[in-house]
Design an enzyme around this catalytic site. Sequence first.
Site, PDB file in Angstrom:
ATOM      1  N   SER A   1     -11.547 -15.655   8.770  1.00 49.75           N
ATOM      2  CA  SER A   1     -12.330 -14.943   9.783  1.00 49.75           C
ATOM      3  C   SER A   1     -11.589 -15.020  11.102  1.00 49.75           C
ATOM      4  O   SER A   1     -10.894 -16.011  11.385  1.00 49.75           O
ATOM      5  CB  SER A   1     -13.712 -15.589   9.934  1.00 49.75           C
TER       6      SER A   1
ATOM      7  N   TYR B   1     -18.844 -23.253  12.062  1.00 49.23           N
ATOM      8  CA  TYR B   1     -18.283 -22.152  11.277  1.00 49.23           C
ATOM      9  C   TYR B   1     -16.868 -21.821  11.762  1.00 49.23           C
ATOM     10  O   TYR B   1     -15.936 -21.701  10.952  1.00 49.23           O
ATOM     11  CB  TYR B   1     -19.177 -20.916  11.387  1.00 49.23           C
TER      12      TYR B   1
END
Length: 240
Positions: free
Chosen positions: A140, A153
């Site tokens: 990501s 995250y």
Amino acid sequence: MTALVTGGGTGIGRACSLALHRAGHAVAISYRRSSDDAESAVAAIREDGGRAIAVAADVTDDDAVRAMVAEVRAQLGPVEVLVNNAGATIPLPLDDLDGATDDVWRQMLGVNLMAPWYCARAAADDLRAAEDGVVVNIGSIAGLTGSGSSLPYAVSKSALHGLTRSLARALAPVRVNEVAPGLVMTRWWAGNEERGRELASKALLDRETTPEDVARAVLGLVESRAITGQTVVVDGGQTL
């Protein structure tokens, strides 16, 4: 060649499963809860003349991962392409330090870092024995920017960048790369589609990045035999 796609029944994973099938691979699709989605993807591949199976596994459990790889090997053959797509997030404001509890950290690191490690280790013998073994991790842009749906995250995805590079060395000549998508309108945005589209519209290309866009990058890395240890950003210019 047999490809294993973790979380391969939905979103980016499904797009990768279908792209790999169209490129001539037999495809194993792992799932934890989304059995209907996994079976739907398998059915679509079989209806198109391909070979595919769905395999239930908790990819944060090392023993379960080893059993999954053994089942794939028994049914479709050795794993020669591994796409570590399974991931998770727990949305938290980035400055909510107290909200980033030990349990949140364990969950984020378990799914986004340890699961790809377990899968790569379990498939290592197959990958090394292949003519051109390949691992592609789905990361990501949060791991590059430090911003995202939560601090744990973002850190877990940053750690995945490091794992990608270290595995490229440890597993060579197996190729290990990463695709880092920006905002992609998957079910993670369910209920917040308007906000997602607003953010996507600010990217330089002024279009949403789709799961198929990410899958094309994954397939490119699977087929590009001179690339290893790299991260390909697929975000429409969102981070420029």
